[in-house]
Design a protein around this motif. Structure first.
Motif, PDB file in Angstrom:
ATOM      1  N   ILE A  82       0.845  -1.202   0.000  1.00 55.52           N
ATOM      2  CA  ILE A  82       0.000   0.000   0.000  1.00 55.52           C
ATOM      3  C   ILE A  82       0.874   1.244   0.000  1.00 55.52           C
ATOM      4  O   ILE A  82       0.634   2.194  -0.754  1.00 55.52           O
ATOM      5  N   SER A  83       1.910   1.253   0.836  1.00 52.06           N
ATOM      6  CA  SER A  83       2.798   2.409   0.950  1.00 52.06           C
ATOM      7  C   SER A  83       3.532   2.696  -0.342  1.00 52.06           C
ATOM      8  O   SER A  83       3.701   3.856  -0.726  1.00 52.06           O
ATOM      9  N   LEU A  84       3.977   1.654  -1.018  1.00 55.31           N
ATOM     10  CA  LEU A  84       4.675   1.843  -2.290  1.00 55.31           C
ATOM     11  C   LEU A  84       3.746   2.493  -3.315  1.00 55.31           C
ATOM     12  O   LEU A  84       4.149   3.428  -4.025  1.00 55.31           O
ATOM     13  N   ILE A  85       2.519   2.041  -3.362  1.00 54.77           N
ATOM     14  CA  ILE A  85       1.540   2.633  -4.281  1.00 54.77           C
ATOM     15  C   ILE A  85       1.300   4.099  -3.919  1.00 54.77           C
ATOM     16  O   ILE A  85       1.275   4.976  -4.787  1.00 54.77           O
ATOM     17  N   LEU A  86       1.154   4.389  -2.622  1.00 58.63           N
ATOM     18  CA  LEU A  86       0.934   5.774  -2.181  1.00 58.63           C
ATOM     19  C   LEU A  86       2.130   6.660  -2.501  1.00 58.63           C
ATOM     20  O   LEU A  86       1.966   7.804  -2.947  1.00 58.63           O
ATOM     21  N   ALA A  87       3.343   6.165  -2.285  1.00 59.05           N
ATOM     22  CA  ALA A  87       4.546   6.960  -2.544  1.00 59.05           C
ATOM     23  C   ALA A  87       4.701   7.259  -4.037  1.00 59.05           C
ATOM     24  O   ALA A  87       5.005   8.390  -4.420  1.00 59.05           O
ATOM     25  N   ILE A  88       4.486   6.249  -4.868  1.00 58.40           N
ATOM     26  CA  ILE A  88       4.578   6.460  -6.319  1.00 58.40           C
ATOM     27  C   ILE A  88       3.515   7.452  -6.778  1.00 58.40           C
ATOM     28  O   ILE A  88       3.799   8.377  -7.545  1.00 58.40           O
ATOM     29  N   THR A  89       2.293   7.270  -6.289  1.00 56.52           N
ATOM     30  CA  THR A  89       1.198   8.164  -6.676  1.00 56.52           C
ATOM     31  C   THR A  89       1.481   9.594  -6.234  1.00 56.52           C
ATOM     32  O   THR A  89       1.296  10.538  -7.017  1.00 56.52           O
ATOM     33  N   ALA A  90       1.920   9.778  -4.994  1.00 54.03           N
ATOM     34  CA  ALA A  90       2.202  11.125  -4.478  1.00 54.03           C
ATOM     35  C   ALA A  90       3.320  11.793  -5.269  1.00 54.03           C
ATOM     36  O   ALA A  90       3.234  12.985  -5.605  1.00 54.03           O
ATOM     37  N   THR A  91       4.349  11.033  -5.597  1.00 54.85           N
ATOM     38  CA  THR A  91       5.473  11.591  -6.353  1.00 54.85           C
ATOM     39  C   THR A  91       5.019  12.014  -7.748  1.00 54.85           C
ATOM     40  O   THR A  91       5.320  13.130  -8.190  1.00 54.85           O
ATOM     41  N   LEU A  92       4.291  11.145  -8.431  1.00 58.20           N
ATOM     42  CA  LEU A  92       3.789  11.483  -9.771  1.00 58.20           C
ATOM     43  C   LEU A  92       2.810  12.649  -9.723  1.00 58.20           C
ATOM     44  O   LEU A  92       2.863  13.566 -10.549  1.00 58.20           O
ATOM     45  N   TYR A  93       1.908  12.620  -8.739  1.00 61.19           N
ATOM     46  CA  TYR A  93       0.922  13.688  -8.595  1.00 61.19           C
ATOM     47  C   TYR A  93       1.615  15.040  -8.393  1.00 61.19           C
ATOM     48  O   TYR A  93       1.273  16.020  -9.059  1.00 61.19           O
TER      49      TYR A  93
END
Length: 189
Positions: A82-93
């Motif tokens: 879950i954290s990896l998905i959140l980190a990737i999403t936040a960085t891209l966003y």
């Protein structure tokens, strides 16, 4: 499906749900006040508390869906996915937000942060020369906020490290062993 695969699948599901919630909250905050999350500590704390609560609820739901019990390792794996998905999403966003949606945001946020820091230092009784010196030591805030490769990579690294610690803590709290049962055999007599 084995338990490990089920945990991975559910973690991906909840990771993408939380990532979508994250983007919606971030866009909402941006349209309300683009610099609010940079200058208002309470807004940042509020968002953090909401995400911890959402992570806990996701963890509890995953644990229920796999039978109600999981080890520390299984819980940590779920939170890490879950954290990896959140980190990737936040960085891209953040990259897309500051490059395409609102390219002036780094300058606006830097000015708002500097203004807030100057006001805080003035409240503590620092003079203008001391404030200017402190601001010079802090460096160019706009440069730190620009979506460069270095800043994006650093942001991703900090996100992964932060989420990793949170994952460890939540896994330790939400692990749950099945109850120990004793089989009693009738005695011959």
């Amino acid at each position: 499906m084995d338990k490990s695969a089920q945990i991975s699948q559910l973690s991906l599901k909840y990771g993408f749900i939380l990532a979508a919630v994250s983007v919606v909250i971030s866009l909402t905050m941006h349209f309300i006040n683009p610099v609010l999350v940079y200058t208002n500590v309470m807004a940042s704390i509020g968002i953090f508390v909401v995400f911890i609560a959402l992570l806990v609820v996701s963890g509890i739901n995953i644990r229920k869906e796999i039978g109600g019990f999981w080890t520390f390792g299984e819980a940590f794996k779920a939170f890490l996915i879950i954290s990896l998905i959140l980190a990737i999403t936040a960085t891209l966003y953040n990259f897309i937000l500051m490059k395409l949606i609102d390219p002036d945001l780094p300058a606006k946020a830097a000015a708002a942060i500097e203004e807030a820091q100057r006001a805080m230092m003035a409240k503590f009784g620092l003079g203008n020369d001391e404030i200017d010196e402190a601001m010079a030591k802090a460096g160019n805030m706009q440069e730190k906020l620009e979506p460069s490769f270095k800043n994006t990579f650093t942001s991703f690294g900090v996100s992964i490290a932060s989420y990793g610690v949170i994952s460890l803590i939540l896994a330790a709290i939400l692990k749950k062993k099945p109850p120990v049962t004793f089989n009693t055999f009738p005695t011959e007599g």
